[in-house]
Motif scaffolding. Structure first.
Motif, PDB file in Angstrom:
ATOM      1  N   PRO A  69       0.816  -1.211   0.000  1.00  0.00           N
ATOM      2  CA  PRO A  69       0.000   0.000   0.000  1.00  0.00           C
ATOM      3  C   PRO A  69       0.850   1.262   0.000  1.00  0.00           C
ATOM      4  N   GLY A  70       0.173   2.400  -0.144  1.00  0.00           N
ATOM      5  CA  GLY A  70       0.837   3.670   0.053  1.00  0.00           C
ATOM      6  C   GLY A  70       1.113   3.888   1.533  1.00  0.00           C
ATOM      7  N   PRO A  71       1.740   5.010   1.870  1.00  0.00           N
ATOM      8  CA  PRO A  71       2.029   6.100   0.945  1.00  0.00           C
ATOM      9  C   PRO A  71       3.134   5.732  -0.051  1.00  0.00           C
ATOM     10  N   TYR A  72       2.968   6.254  -1.271  1.00  0.00           N
ATOM     11  CA  TYR A  72       3.970   6.081  -2.310  1.00  0.00           C
ATOM     12  C   TYR A  72       4.868   7.317  -2.304  1.00  0.00           C
ATOM     13  N   GLY A  73       5.593   7.542  -3.356  1.00  0.00           N
ATOM     14  CA  GLY A  73       6.494   8.685  -3.414  1.00  0.00           C
ATOM     15  C   GLY A  73       7.931   8.287  -3.173  1.00  0.00           C
ATOM     16  N   MET A  74       8.839   9.202  -3.482  1.00  0.00           N
ATOM     17  CA  MET A  74      10.258   8.879  -3.473  1.00  0.00           C
ATOM     18  C   MET A  74      10.791   8.572  -2.078  1.00  0.00           C
ATOM     19  N   ALA A  75      10.272   9.230  -1.048  1.00  0.00           N
ATOM     20  CA  ALA A  75      10.746   8.944   0.308  1.00  0.00           C
ATOM     21  C   ALA A  75      10.401   7.511   0.699  1.00  0.00           C
ATOM     22  N   SER A  76       9.230   7.035   0.290  1.00  0.00           N
ATOM     23  CA  SER A  76       8.859   5.646   0.585  1.00  0.00           C
ATOM     24  C   SER A  76       9.735   4.666  -0.177  1.00  0.00           C
ATOM     25  N   HIS A  77       9.977   4.956  -1.454  1.00  0.00           N
ATOM     26  CA  HIS A  77      10.859   4.072  -2.230  1.00  0.00           C
ATOM     27  C   HIS A  77      12.276   4.080  -1.650  1.00  0.00           C
ATOM     28  N   ALA A  78      12.735   5.244  -1.214  1.00  0.00           N
ATOM     29  CA  ALA A  78      14.059   5.324  -0.595  1.00  0.00           C
ATOM     30  C   ALA A  78      14.125   4.467   0.664  1.00  0.00           C
ATOM     31  N   ALA A  79      13.087   4.540   1.500  1.00  0.00           N
ATOM     32  CA  ALA A  79      13.051   3.711   2.711  1.00  0.00           C
ATOM     33  C   ALA A  79      13.059   2.231   2.356  1.00  0.00           C
ATOM     34  N   ASP A  80      12.363   1.880   1.268  1.00  0.00           N
ATOM     35  CA  ASP A  80      12.355   0.476   0.835  1.00  0.00           C
ATOM     36  C   ASP A  80      13.746   0.028   0.377  1.00  0.00           C
ATOM     37  N   LEU A  81      14.459   0.895  -0.361  1.00  0.00           N
ATOM     38  CA  LEU A  81      15.816   0.530  -0.794  1.00  0.00           C
ATOM     39  C   LEU A  81      16.743   0.344   0.410  1.00  0.00           C
ATOM     40  N   ILE A  82      16.627   1.210   1.389  1.00  0.00           N
ATOM     41  CA  ILE A  82      17.464   1.071   2.583  1.00  0.00           C
ATOM     42  C   ILE A  82      17.109  -0.214   3.327  1.00  0.00           C
ATOM     43  N   ALA A  83      15.828  -0.597   3.332  1.00  0.00           N
ATOM     44  CA  ALA A  83      15.431  -1.874   3.944  1.00  0.00           C
ATOM     45  C   ALA A  83      16.076  -3.044   3.220  1.00  0.00           C
ATOM     46  N   VAL A  84      16.179  -2.966   1.890  1.00  0.00           N
ATOM     47  CA  VAL A  84      16.855  -4.021   1.130  1.00  0.00           C
ATOM     48  C   VAL A  84      18.337  -4.065   1.494  1.00  0.00           C
ATOM     49  N   ALA A  85      18.976  -2.897   1.567  1.00  0.00           N
ATOM     50  CA  ALA A  85      20.391  -2.856   1.964  1.00  0.00           C
ATOM     51  C   ALA A  85      20.578  -3.463   3.348  1.00  0.00           C
ATOM     52  N   ASP A  86      19.685  -3.149   4.276  1.00  0.00           N
ATOM     53  CA  ASP A  86      19.760  -3.723   5.618  1.00  0.00           C
ATOM     54  C   ASP A  86      19.612  -5.242   5.570  1.00  0.00           C
ATOM     55  N   HIS A  87      18.671  -5.709   4.783  1.00  0.00           N
ATOM     56  CA  HIS A  87      18.437  -7.151   4.655  1.00  0.00           C
ATOM     57  C   HIS A  87      19.687  -7.859   4.150  1.00  0.00           C
TER      58      HIS A  87
END
Length: 288
Positions: A69-87
């Motif tokens: 789900p949202g919220p969408y937007g670049m800040a959300s995508h950025a948080a998702d990328l950092i979550a991948v890096a953490d993983h």
């Protein structure tokens, strides 16, 4: 190199699907375009040939992450990328982003400078001037054309969906098994997997939101924009040219004789992009 490994990463609201092409080098996270998916980077992964560990999520609201789900937007995508890096246990990563993914990359590097080693923007990440009261749907239709049109269409099956893309002027002359796999990943049931809500929200962000628009000029890491000289419909005027890029504070590099899409599928162009990624990721290795 064949199909990527796939796994899920826990993010806000659910699970983000991630593709990974193994390699011996440092982690490079790749972000795709506004109606695209992770397999946009298959040809690039093969060209990289394991020199880096290329990791690309289906961004929130697309393909196998379309239930997020949202919220969408670049800040959300950025948080998702950092979550991948953490993983992955990666303290710092090199980023590469195509089209809207360029804005994802620039925003991630601006919001999380301590986590980003370098940023490569591929025909995206720099906003063209638009009025503040712009009709986002009208701009999307004007800029991405058939890619936006298909979100409101239904198809009799996968074959018809692939046929829709095979007729696209930016894809038809360079059609390949890689392009077809990328297209098929987006098809679900009788339509595109892309969330129209996500596409509209992300487009609004990249066109209007000041933090996103200015992110490319706030980068503390090495950064470069590689731009195609032809556009999304294979027209002679691409998204960028030297006059449109005047004043941009990062290095820019024209890739001739390719369009917005074929920059990721044309052999010669992909070799250049891969070379830049390896070069930028090597700086990470050298500074360890």
């Amino acid at each position: 190199m064949t199909d990527p490994e796939e796994f899920d990463v826990a993010v806000e609201g659910g699970q983000l699907r991630v593709c990974q092409w193994p390699g011996d080098g440092p982690v490079v996270l790749a972000a795709h375009g506004i109606t695209a998916n992770a397999l946009a980077f298959t040809r690039l992964a093969r060209e990289l040939g394991g020199r880096v560990r290329l990791v690309a999520p289906d961004l929130r609201g697309r393909a196998r992450s379309n239930a997020l789900p949202g919220p969408y937007g670049m800040a959300s995508h950025a948080a998702d990328l950092i979550a991948v890096a953490d993983h992955l246990g990666a303290e710092r990563v090199t980023l590469a982003g195509h089209s809207m993914g360029g804005f994802v990359v620039a925003s991630t590097a601006a919001l999380h400078p301590e986590r980003v080693e370098a940023a490569l923007l591929i025909d995206g990440g720099v906003t063209l001037p638009v009025p503040p009261d712009v009709d986002v749907d009208a701009v999307l239709q004007a800029v991405i054309g058939p890619a936006m049109q298909r979100l409101g269409m239904t198809f009799a099956g996968q074959e018809e969906y692939v046929g829709f893309f095979r007729a696209h002027p930016a894809l038809r002359d360079g059609w390949s098994a890689d392009v077809e796999a990328y297209v098929i990943r987006d098809f679900t049931g009788d339509r595109s997997s892309c969330s129209l809500e996500a596409v509209r929200a992300d487009a609004t962000d990249t066109l209007i939101e000041k933090d996103t628009v200015d992110a490319v000029n706030r980068l503390a890491c090495p950064a470069r924009l590689m731009w195609a000289d032809r556009g999304l419909m294979n027209e002679k005027q691409g998204l960028y040219d030297e006059s449109r890029l005047a004043g941009i504070e990062i290095a820019t590099e024209q890739v001739a004789d390719v369009n917005h899409y074929s920059i990721l599928f044309d052999d010669r162009a992909v070799a250049r992009v891969a070379g830049r990624i390896v070069e930028m990721a090597a700086g990470h290795t050298a500074r360890r």
